[in-house]
Design a protein around this motif. Structure first.
Motif, PDB file in Angstrom:
ATOM      1  N   VAL A 187       0.792  -0.736  -0.127  1.00  0.00           N
ATOM      2  CA  VAL A 187      -0.517   0.133   0.269  1.00  0.00           C
ATOM      3  C   VAL A 187       1.057   1.205  -0.304  1.00  0.00           C
ATOM      4  CG1 VAL A 187      -1.804   1.610   1.197  1.00  0.00           C
ATOM      5  CG2 VAL A 187      -1.570  -0.980   1.047  1.00  0.00           C
ATOM      6  N   MET A 188       1.243   2.002  -1.191  1.00  0.00           N
ATOM      7  CA  MET A 188       2.048   2.920  -1.331  1.00  0.00           C
ATOM      8  C   MET A 188       1.505   3.941  -0.481  1.00  0.00           C
ATOM      9  SD  MET A 188       3.552   4.259  -4.999  1.00  0.00           S
ATOM     10  CE  MET A 188       3.779   2.697  -5.825  1.00  0.00           C
ATOM     11  N   ASN A 189       2.054   4.861  -0.191  1.00  0.00           N
ATOM     12  CA  ASN A 189       1.830   6.532   0.289  1.00  0.00           C
ATOM     13  C   ASN A 189       1.028   7.283  -0.554  1.00  0.00           C
ATOM     14  OD1 ASN A 189       4.772   6.339   1.706  1.00  0.00           O
ATOM     15  ND2 ASN A 189       2.668   6.432   3.138  1.00  0.00           N
ATOM     16  N   THR A 190      -0.057   7.788  -0.004  1.00  0.00           N
ATOM     17  CA  THR A 190      -1.070   8.387  -0.951  1.00  0.00           C
ATOM     18  C   THR A 190      -1.826   7.735  -1.882  1.00  0.00           C
ATOM     19  OG1 THR A 190       0.669  10.187  -2.320  1.00  0.00           O
ATOM     20  CG2 THR A 190      -0.194  10.440   0.186  1.00  0.00           C
ATOM     21  N   SER A 191      -1.629   6.525  -2.328  1.00  0.00           N
ATOM     22  CA  SER A 191      -2.202   5.628  -3.419  1.00  0.00           C
ATOM     23  C   SER A 191      -4.067   5.033  -2.492  1.00  0.00           C
ATOM     24  CB  SER A 191      -1.714   4.632  -2.877  1.00  0.00           C
ATOM     25  OG  SER A 191      -2.290   3.460  -1.999  1.00  0.00           O
ATOM     26  N   VAL A 192      -4.600   5.600  -3.860  1.00  0.00           N
ATOM     27  CA  VAL A 192      -5.985   5.796  -4.318  1.00  0.00           C
ATOM     28  C   VAL A 192      -7.035   4.503  -4.538  1.00  0.00           C
ATOM     29  CG1 VAL A 192      -8.088   6.515  -4.899  1.00  0.00           C
ATOM     30  CG2 VAL A 192      -6.150   7.869  -4.448  1.00  0.00           C
ATOM     31  N   HIS A 193      -7.624   3.900  -3.209  1.00  0.00           N
ATOM     32  CA  HIS A 193      -8.199   2.599  -3.699  1.00  0.00           C
ATOM     33  C   HIS A 193      -9.859   2.917  -3.276  1.00  0.00           C
ATOM     34  CE1 HIS A 193      -4.629   1.419  -2.149  1.00  0.00           C
ATOM     35  NE2 HIS A 193      -4.694   2.321  -2.063  1.00  0.00           N
ATOM     36  N   LYS A 194     -10.694   1.960  -4.550  1.00  0.00           N
ATOM     37  CA  LYS A 194     -11.966   2.144  -4.495  1.00  0.00           C
ATOM     38  C   LYS A 194     -12.037   0.749  -4.007  1.00  0.00           C
ATOM     39  CE  LYS A 194     -11.612   6.232  -7.516  1.00  0.00           C
ATOM     40  NZ  LYS A 194     -12.409   6.810  -8.927  1.00  0.00           N
ATOM     41  N   PHE A 195     -13.874   0.630  -3.407  1.00  0.00           N
ATOM     42  CA  PHE A 195     -14.322  -0.299  -2.888  1.00  0.00           C
ATOM     43  C   PHE A 195     -16.266   0.391  -3.318  1.00  0.00           C
ATOM     44  CE2 PHE A 195     -10.891  -0.031  -0.127  1.00  0.00           C
ATOM     45  CZ  PHE A 195     -10.936  -2.061   0.248  1.00  0.00           C
ATOM     46  N   GLU A 196     -16.653  -0.234  -3.462  1.00  0.00           N
ATOM     47  CA  GLU A 196     -18.418  -0.909  -3.352  1.00  0.00           C
ATOM     48  C   GLU A 196     -18.747  -1.406  -2.611  1.00  0.00           C
ATOM     49  OE1 GLU A 196     -19.633  -1.740  -7.369  1.00  0.00           O
ATOM     50  OE2 GLU A 196     -19.042  -0.163  -8.452  1.00  0.00           O
ATOM     51  N   LEU A 197     -19.941  -0.999  -1.874  1.00  0.00           N
ATOM     52  CA  LEU A 197     -20.763  -1.357  -0.370  1.00  0.00           C
ATOM     53  C   LEU A 197     -21.809  -1.499  -1.461  1.00  0.00           C
ATOM     54  CD1 LEU A 197     -19.994  -2.013   2.277  1.00  0.00           C
ATOM     55  CD2 LEU A 197     -21.068   0.290   3.085  1.00  0.00           C
ATOM     56  N   LEU A 198     -22.774  -2.643  -1.115  1.00  0.00           N
ATOM     57  CA  LEU A 198     -24.158  -2.903  -1.435  1.00  0.00           C
ATOM     58  C   LEU A 198     -24.573  -3.625   0.039  1.00  0.00           C
ATOM     59  CD1 LEU A 198     -26.849  -3.185  -2.289  1.00  0.00           C
ATOM     60  CD2 LEU A 198     -25.477  -5.908  -3.542  1.00  0.00           C
TER      61      LEU A 198
END
Length: 225
Positions: A187-198
Motif C-alpha cells: 500500500v503506497m503512500n497517498t495511493s487511492v483505493h476504491k470499494f463498492e458497498l452493497l
C-alpha cells in the motif's frame, strides 16, 4: 462515494493512505508526522483529485499523519474526523509480540517485511496482550466507519492507513492472512483505493492507484513508509 444507501444501491467508497511519515521510527509518537515528501505527495494527489471532479467532504482518522494528509489535499471542502479510520496499533502489537515471543521490533525494511506476517498471525489468533484492540474489534470499527460514510450525500474521500486498507481489501476478496500480509506491504503512500458497498457486501474495484506519482520525475516519491 456518498450516494444514499437505499435498497440495493451500490455506494462507491474512495480511501487514501496518508503520505510518507517518519520512516524508521520505533514508536507511534515518533512515526506519526508527515515528512516533507509526505506533504508534497498529499499536495500532488489533491491536484489530481480536483481534476477528477468535485468532492463534498473529507473524512480522516485523528492521527497526525492522516489529518495532515487530508488538509494537504486542499480540496476546499469540509473535513471531519472519525477515529474509526485510525490505523491498527502496530507498535503496541509489536511490543506485545516481543514480550510473549521474543521477536524484536524491526529497524529496517527487510526486517519489517518479515515482522508483519508474524504480528498479524498472532493478532488474528488472539495471542496479543489483552489490553490491545482485538482483530475482530478492529474489523468491526473500520466497517462501521465505511457504513457511516456511505450514508452521507455526495462524494467523500476517506484518509486512513495501510492496515485499514489491507484489511478491507482482504475482507472484500476473501483472502487469508498470508495473502493479506502481501497487500499490507504494497500500500503506497497517498495511493487511492476504491470499494463498492452493497448493504454489508464489500467489493474492491481499485487498488493502489497513484496517478499523481506516475510521471518519471516523480518516481522517487513512490514510497511505502
Amino acid at each position: 462515494m456518498g450516494r444514499p444507501r437505499k435498497g440495493n444501491t451500490v455506494v462507491e467508497l474512495t480511501l487514501i493512505r496518508h503520505g510518507q511519515a517518519q520512516t524508521g521510527a520505533q514508536d507511534e509518537a515518533s512515526y506519526d508526522n508527515l515528512s516533507d515528501l509526505g506533504h508534497r505527495q498529499a499536495r500532488w494527489l489533491g491536484e489530481a483529485l480536483r481534476d477528477g471532479g468535485p468532492f463534498e467532504r473529507i473524512i480522516s482518522g485523528d492521527m497526525k499523519r492522516q489529518v495532515q494528509t487530508a488538509e494537504g489535499l486542499a480540496l476546499g471542502v469540509h473535513h471531519s474526523i472519525d477515529p474509526r479510520l485510525n490505523e491498527l496499533d502496530y507498535f503496541g502489537l509489536a511490543a506485545s509480540l516481543k514480550a510473549s515471543h521474543g521477536v524484536d521490533i524491526p529497524d529496517d525494511i527487510q526486517s519489517f517485511a518479515r515482522h508483519v506476517p508474524q504480528v498479524l498471525d498472532v493478532w488474528r489468533q488472539g495471542g496479543m496482550n489483552g489490553d490491545l484492540e482485538t482483530y475482530d474489534e478492529f474489523c468491526s470499527r473500520i466497517m462501521g466507519a465505511l457504513h457511516n460514510a456511505a450514508g452521507q450525500e455526495g462524494r467523500t474521500v476517506l484518509v486512513t492507513s495501510t492496515g485499514v486498507i489491507a484489511t478491507l481489501s482482504a475482507i472484500a476478496l476473501g483472502l487469508d492472512m498470508v495473502k493479506k500480509t502481501k497487500l499490507f506491504l504494497r500500500v503506497m503512500n497517498t495511493s487511492v483505493h476504491k470499494f463498492e458497498l452493497l448493504g454489508d457486501e464489500l467489493h474492491l474495484t481499485q487498488f493502489g492507484a497513484v496517478p499523481h506519482l506516475e510521471h518519471p520525475d516523480r518516481a522517487y516519491a513512490q514510497t511505502y513508509g
